[in-house]
Structure formats: C-alpha cells, structure tokens
Scaffold this motif. Structure first.
Motif, PDB file in Angstrom:
ATOM      1  N   SER A 140      42.996  40.278  26.246  1.00 21.18           N
ATOM      2  CA  SER A 140      42.964  39.335  27.197  1.00 21.18           C
ATOM      3  C   SER A 140      41.391  39.246  27.545  1.00 21.18           C
ATOM      4  O   SER A 140      40.997  40.016  27.380  1.00 21.18           O
ATOM      5  CB  SER A 140      44.078  39.212  28.037  1.00 21.18           C
ATOM      6  N   SER A 141      40.905  37.784  27.856  1.00 21.45           N
ATOM      7  CA  SER A 141      40.040  37.858  29.073  1.00 21.45           C
ATOM      8  C   SER A 141      40.315  39.563  30.087  1.00 21.45           C
ATOM      9  O   SER A 141      39.178  39.025  30.372  1.00 21.45           O
ATOM     10  CB  SER A 141      39.597  36.790  29.084  1.00 21.45           C
ATOM     11  N   TRP A 142      41.033  39.487  30.921  1.00 19.29           N
ATOM     12  CA  TRP A 142      41.139  40.140  31.470  1.00 19.29           C
ATOM     13  C   TRP A 142      40.777  41.779  31.001  1.00 19.29           C
ATOM     14  O   TRP A 142      39.921  42.480  31.249  1.00 19.29           O
ATOM     15  CB  TRP A 142      42.946  41.170  31.991  1.00 19.29           C
ATOM     16  N   ASP A 143      41.154  41.970  29.548  1.00 21.15           N
ATOM     17  CA  ASP A 143      40.953  43.353  29.041  1.00 21.15           C
ATOM     18  C   ASP A 143      39.834  43.529  28.124  1.00 21.15           C
ATOM     19  O   ASP A 143      38.695  44.217  28.538  1.00 21.15           O
ATOM     20  CB  ASP A 143      41.292  43.410  27.364  1.00 21.15           C
ATOM     21  N   GLU A 144      38.726  42.185  28.341  1.00 19.18           N
ATOM     22  CA  GLU A 144      38.247  42.340  27.494  1.00 19.18           C
ATOM     23  C   GLU A 144      36.025  42.573  28.985  1.00 19.18           C
ATOM     24  O   GLU A 144      35.022  43.176  28.816  1.00 19.18           O
ATOM     25  CB  GLU A 144      37.021  40.746  27.110  1.00 19.18           C
ATOM     26  N   TYR A 145      36.862  41.627  30.184  1.00 20.89           N
ATOM     27  CA  TYR A 145      36.232  41.238  31.052  1.00 20.89           C
ATOM     28  C   TYR A 145      35.755  41.842  32.423  1.00 20.89           C
ATOM     29  O   TYR A 145      35.155  42.861  33.169  1.00 20.89           O
ATOM     30  CB  TYR A 145      35.634  40.030  31.200  1.00 20.89           C
ATOM     31  N   GLU A 146      37.156  42.441  32.433  1.00 21.95           N
ATOM     32  CA  GLU A 146      37.769  43.039  34.142  1.00 21.95           C
ATOM     33  C   GLU A 146      37.790  44.061  33.595  1.00 21.95           C
ATOM     34  O   GLU A 146      37.565  44.987  34.887  1.00 21.95           O
ATOM     35  CB  GLU A 146      38.844  42.825  34.486  1.00 21.95           C
ATOM     36  N   TRP A 147      38.297  45.119  32.871  1.00 23.62           N
ATOM     37  CA  TRP A 147      38.369  46.496  32.582  1.00 23.62           C
ATOM     38  C   TRP A 147      37.798  47.031  32.860  1.00 23.62           C
ATOM     39  O   TRP A 147      36.786  47.114  32.109  1.00 23.62           O
ATOM     40  CB  TRP A 147      39.598  47.023  31.367  1.00 23.62           C
ATOM     41  N   LYS A 148      37.418  48.067  33.183  1.00 24.12           N
ATOM     42  CA  LYS A 148      36.479  49.021  33.641  1.00 24.12           C
ATOM     43  C   LYS A 148      36.187  50.318  32.771  1.00 24.12           C
ATOM     44  O   LYS A 148      37.470  50.911  33.219  1.00 24.12           O
ATOM     45  CB  LYS A 148      35.913  49.320  34.538  1.00 24.12           C
TER      46      LYS A 148
END
Length: 84
Positions: free
Chosen positions: A75-83
């Motif tokens: 998801s976009s969270w996986d791609e951009y938010e996850w560190k």
C-alpha cells in the motif's frame, strides 16, 4: 444411537453419552462433516495427516508461486511511511 438436541439460546447441542466420549474422544475438539441427510462426527487424531499428500501434489503440479501473486501487494503506507 438416537440422542436429543438440546436448545441453548439460538444454538442446538448434541449431547453425547459419557461412555462414548471416554472411549473415543480424548480431546475437546471433533470434526463435523455435513453430507446429505447426515452429520458425521469424527475425532481428528492427526489434523495434519493430509499435508504431505497436498505438498506432493503441489510439487507434481509445479505450483511454485505465492497464493497472492509473485509480487508484494504494498500500500502507499508500506511504500512511503514505513521506515526500515
């Protein structure tokens, strides 16, 4: 053997005699199979008994991919938010 169904709330329960449970059911879990006009109650002695056969079949069918596809469903969270 004929047994009565006991109603508990919105559920009906099959009451099995203690002697049957003592002789055939050591666990607190059974497998129930529904067939036309039949309920089959089976003690599941080995819940993974068919795994080996399934693995061999998958291997013979050359099934070697993930169930959800070859790639990740990010998801976009996986791609951009996850560190990492």
């Amino acid at each position: 053997m004929k047994v009565q169904l006991i109603k508990i709330g919105k559920t009906k329960v099959i009451k099995l005699p203690k002697i049957i449970l003592d002789q055939h059911c050591e666990k607190d879990e059974v497998e129930i199979e529904v067939q036309t006009n039949k309920l089959i109650i089976r003690v599941d002695d080995n819940p993974r008994a068919e795994w080996n056969k399934s693995f061999k079949k998958a291997n013979s069918d050359k099934v070697d991919s993930m169930i959800d596809g070859d790639g990740y469903n990010l998801s976009s969270w996986d791609e951009y938010e996850w560190k990492w």
